[in-house]
Design a protein around this motif. Structure first.
Motif, short mmCIF file in Angstrom:
data_model
loop_
_atom_site.label_atom_id
_atom_site.label_comp_id
_atom_site.label_asym_id
_atom_site.label_seq_id
_atom_site.Cartn_x
_atom_site.Cartn_y
_atom_site.Cartn_z
N ALA A 115 0.52 -1.07 -0.42
CA ALA A 115 -0.34 -0.28 0.13
C ALA A 115 0.87 1.42 -0.16
O ALA A 115 1.94 1.78 1.07
N GLU A 149 3.43 3.56 -8.16
CA GLU A 149 2.29 2.52 -9.59
C GLU A 149 1.16 3.85 -10.24
O GLU A 149 1.09 4.88 -9.52
N ASP A 157 -1.59 4.20 -11.43
CA ASP A 157 -2.73 4.18 -10.76
C ASP A 157 -2.68 4.93 -8.74
O ASP A 157 -3.37 5.33 -8.49
N THR A 177 -2.44 3.24 -6.85
CA THR A 177 -2.88 2.09 -5.69
C THR A 177 -1.46 1.64 -5.10
O THR A 177 -2.62 0.99 -4.00
N ALA A 178 -0.55 1.42 -5.46
CA ALA A 178 0.50 0.59 -4.91
C ALA A 178 1.41 1.53 -4.75
O ALA A 178 1.75 1.85 -6.41
#
Length: 183
Positions: free
Chosen positions: A22, A36, A38, A40-41
């Protein structure tokens, strides 16, 4: 981050390679944090000193790269670089996604094998490279993207890789040639 948490992170990376966590996760010193696209990670991977000899990798507890079918694996990685590194003057990671067919077209062009043998070698190499963190493989979607390990390449490596990128055919050019040949 205390000593035991740091040791646990290093053990995870040594055992399983780059870790996807995360964005809010804490991480120890000596790890590269890659976000990442996006957001998200993030990926955590070790930063190995440039020019490190195998003895340094052994001391850090990191595996030296040993690959089955090294020639096919290197060619598939090169084909993925050509398809997923959209602009070679920019950063390599995170790159863009490419279909297995696009990568397969470039791989087929540089290996010149029959289709069945080429497909077997392509899929096996993609799976090996994904398992080692060099590629991210969405098998159900048949899409591939450059993995977090490519972000650790140094500028001297990138110079050589840019030249390789320029020498390889693009999947778009191969598609045009194939379409023109069918007329």
């Amino acid at each position: 981050m205390n000593e035991s948490e740091t040791a646990l992170w290093w053990a995870r990376v040594r055992a399983a390679g780059p870790q996807r966590v995360a964005p809010s996760s804490a991480f120890p010193a000596g790890m590269l944090r890659l976000i990442e696209p996006d957001v998200t990670a993030v990926w955590l991977l070790t930063v190995v000193p440039g020019g490190a000899m195998p003895s340094v990798l052994e001391e850090l507890g990191l595996p030296a790269l040993a690959v089955e079918q090294p020639n096919d694996t290197a060619r598939v990685l090169a084909a993925c670089l050509r398809c997923c590194w959209a602009e070679p003057t920019g950063p390599m990671w995170p790159g863009t996604s490419a279909s297995r067919d696009e990568v397969g077209a470039v791989f087929g062009e540089i290996t010149n094998r029959d289709e069945a043998a080429s497909n077997r070698a392509l899929l096996a190499a993609i799976r090996r490279l994904a398992g080692a963190g060099w590629l991210l493989w969405d098998e159900p979607g048949q899409m591939v993207r450059l993995g977090p390990r490519v972000a650790a390449w140094e500028s001297a490596d990138l110079s050589a890789l840019r030249e390789l990128w320029r020498m390889l055919p693009s999947s778009v050019a191969i598609g045009r040639t194939d379409a023109e040949g069918l007329r």
